[in-house]
Design a protein around this motif. Structure first.
Motif, short mmCIF file in Angstrom:
data_model
loop_
_atom_site.label_atom_id
_atom_site.label_comp_id
_atom_site.label_asym_id
_atom_site.label_seq_id
_atom_site.Cartn_x
_atom_site.Cartn_y
_atom_site.Cartn_z
N LYS A 31 0.82 -1.21 0.00
CA LYS A 31 0.00 0.00 0.00
C LYS A 31 0.86 1.27 0.00
CE LYS A 31 -3.87 1.91 2.53
NZ LYS A 31 -4.68 1.82 3.74
N THR A 112 1.61 11.55 11.81
CA THR A 112 0.20 11.92 11.97
C THR A 112 -0.05 13.34 11.44
OG1 THR A 112 0.11 10.53 13.94
CG2 THR A 112 -1.68 12.10 13.65
N ARG A 115 -0.22 13.35 7.70
CA ARG A 115 -1.54 12.84 7.28
C ARG A 115 -2.62 13.90 7.45
NH1 ARG A 115 -2.68 7.00 9.96
NH2 ARG A 115 -4.73 7.14 8.99
N LEU A 116 -2.56 14.63 8.55
CA LEU A 116 -3.55 15.70 8.81
C LEU A 116 -3.44 16.79 7.75
CD1 LEU A 116 -3.32 15.87 12.68
CD2 LEU A 116 -5.44 15.62 11.38
N ASP A 118 -2.41 16.47 4.72
CA ASP A 118 -2.98 15.88 3.51
C ASP A 118 -4.51 15.94 3.57
OD1 ASP A 118 -3.08 14.48 1.09
OD2 ASP A 118 -3.05 12.54 2.10
N TRP A 119 -5.08 15.54 4.70
CA TRP A 119 -6.54 15.52 4.87
C TRP A 119 -7.15 16.91 4.70
CZ3 TRP A 119 -9.85 11.43 5.61
CH2 TRP A 119 -11.16 11.77 5.92
N PHE A 120 -6.49 17.90 5.30
CA PHE A 120 -7.05 19.26 5.28
C PHE A 120 -6.53 20.10 4.11
CE2 PHE A 120 -8.02 18.26 9.79
CZ PHE A 120 -9.36 18.63 9.79
N GLY A 121 -5.87 19.46 3.15
CA GLY A 121 -5.45 20.17 1.94
C GLY A 121 -4.31 21.15 2.16
N LYS A 123 -0.67 22.02 1.65
CA LYS A 123 0.31 21.50 0.69
C LYS A 123 1.74 21.60 1.20
CE LYS A 123 -2.64 20.95 -2.77
NZ LYS A 123 -3.19 19.61 -2.79
N MET A 144 1.40 6.78 5.68
CA MET A 144 0.53 6.01 4.77
C MET A 144 0.46 6.66 3.39
SD MET A 144 -0.69 3.71 6.93
CE MET A 144 -2.28 3.08 6.41
N ARG A 149 1.98 13.80 -1.12
CA ARG A 149 1.11 14.93 -1.46
C ARG A 149 1.38 16.19 -0.64
NH1 ARG A 149 -1.94 10.25 -1.81
NH2 ARG A 149 -2.30 10.36 0.42
N ARG B 214 -13.19 15.90 3.93
CA ARG B 214 -11.82 15.81 3.46
C ARG B 214 -11.55 17.01 2.55
NH1 ARG B 214 -7.57 13.98 1.59
NH2 ARG B 214 -6.72 12.09 2.49
N PHE B 215 -10.44 17.70 2.81
CA PHE B 215 -10.12 18.88 2.03
C PHE B 215 -9.08 18.59 0.95
CE2 PHE B 215 -11.91 20.30 5.90
CZ PHE B 215 -12.47 21.55 5.69
#
Lengths: 243, 243
Positions: A31, A112, A115-116, A118-121, A123, A144, A149, B214-215
């Motif tokens: 993965k 973590t 990842r956060l 990435d989740w909240f866009g 960059k 992960m 990104r 998700r952003f």
């Protein structure tokens, strides 16, 4: 087949100084490896115990489970291990919304936080030089694939903040109630070290100190974990965009 | 001095079955031990390498660093180790605001979630039977004493939710946007297992499915870590109380 020389090189990548001199980092498991394969990161070599897991490619070597065990950093090796090239030093821009870390030391926390972002866009993640290396194997496994990104840059954080033309928010135990603070779309959010918080040097460059109010009993003075606090504050900055 | 028999007992407490049969759990380091000493938990015995660290007490034994090393669960033992009695089985009430965990397995995640409950003033955490034991040494160290202020109860989660007269919110990838959801003061927030989310049985008992939007880019399907997601959702439930 993995040669003795290869085993020596791969296991040395556990240490930052060897990652730096050799210019490679380790990713494990299908993965995570797939995320890096589908990104701008360049593959150096890939070892797998299952010849059907990846397409036939000159850089792919099928090895035994005993061999994988010798090169893996995981307690339970996960069928494949790949080496990717470390991206050249990137430049820290100061546009849009940015998260900055002042000496975060725990690999799990950095993973973590990536990842956060990435989740909240978000960059770009700007880290002080003393922040844990994002190519640390524990960080790579914890992100992960989010590292593909989010642009993580290491720099002199004081200098970067001094030159940035954005408002700088910092997480402090005694900061203003974040729920009552007007949060702009663009800006920099600075999170401090696990034990010591934001350093004195960086504190001077903060435009506004913010904090997450404590709802529990007053006797309990323990702070929130830095990764959890980053999640809650990022949520506060971004939630208005989704309302 | 620690006897061979004591060493055997203490090290066995790493395992849940022995904690259950012996009725004791381990806390290490002055800070964590002090939190338990100042709580309703009853001290069984305390071992320390520094006779000035705690008041003189019949239950305190001064030991050597070599002895502490033999009984400690930490890589770097931290001057003191104490045994406390496990609280008798508590009853899961269904009043106020409650967090419920459906098979959370990672001790670090449970520890972080207990700290978050403490921070946000949540007095009760209801766990399914398969959720990791809160007296696991890794959980005890991760909670930093928050376990003394949060009532953690293990029970048949399906039965508990079916009988509770509170609205039940659950975190799902495809739930309603939490920012647009009217969140009540009292209710139950259910968080699922790290890999599989909320189980099918428990899903049927959810009044409203919620999710953190998700952003980032759509291609990235990775979810947030369960502890981070709990922090963000607790913040959403509680923030209006502080506005």
């Amino acid at each position: 087949m993995v040669s003795k020389r290869q085993i020596k090189i791969i296991t040395s990548l556990h240490q930052k100084k060897y990652r730096k001199s050799i210019g490679l980092f380790v990713a494990e498991g299908k993965k995570v490896i797939d995320e890096f394969l589908n990104s701008h990161f360049e593959l150096d070599s890939l070892f797998t115990t299952d010849e059907n897991l990846f397409a036939v490619h000159p850089k792919v070597t099928v090895i035994s489970e005993a061999e994988l065990k010798k090169i893996s950093f995981l307690k339970t090796p996960n069928k494949a291990l790949a080496l990717f090239k470390i991206s050249d030093d990137k430049i820290a821009s100061a546009e849009g919304f940015i998260v900055a870390l002042d000496d975060v030391r725990d690999p799990g926390n950095l993973g973590t936080i990536i990842r956060l972002c990435d989740w909240f866009g978000v960059k770009q993640l700007v880290c002080s030089e003393a922040t844990v290396d994002c190519y640390n194997p524990k960080v790579i496994q914890a992100t992960m694939g989010s590292l593909t990104r989010v642009n993580v840059v290491y720099t002199d954080l004081g200098k970067y903040l001094a030159e940035a033309k954005l408002p700088v928010f910092g997480a402090f135990m005694d900061g203003d109630n974040v729920y009552k603070t007007k949060l702009p779309k663009d800006g920099i959010l600075v999170m401090g070290n696990e034990a010591n918080g934001v350093s004195e040097e960086v504190s001077k460059l903060i435009t506004q100190k913010i904090s997450i109010p404590r709802f529990g009993e007053i006797q309990a003075t323990e702070s929130l974990n830095v990764a959890t606090a980053t999640g809650i504050l990022l949520n506060e900055f971004k939630r208005s965009l989704f309302l």
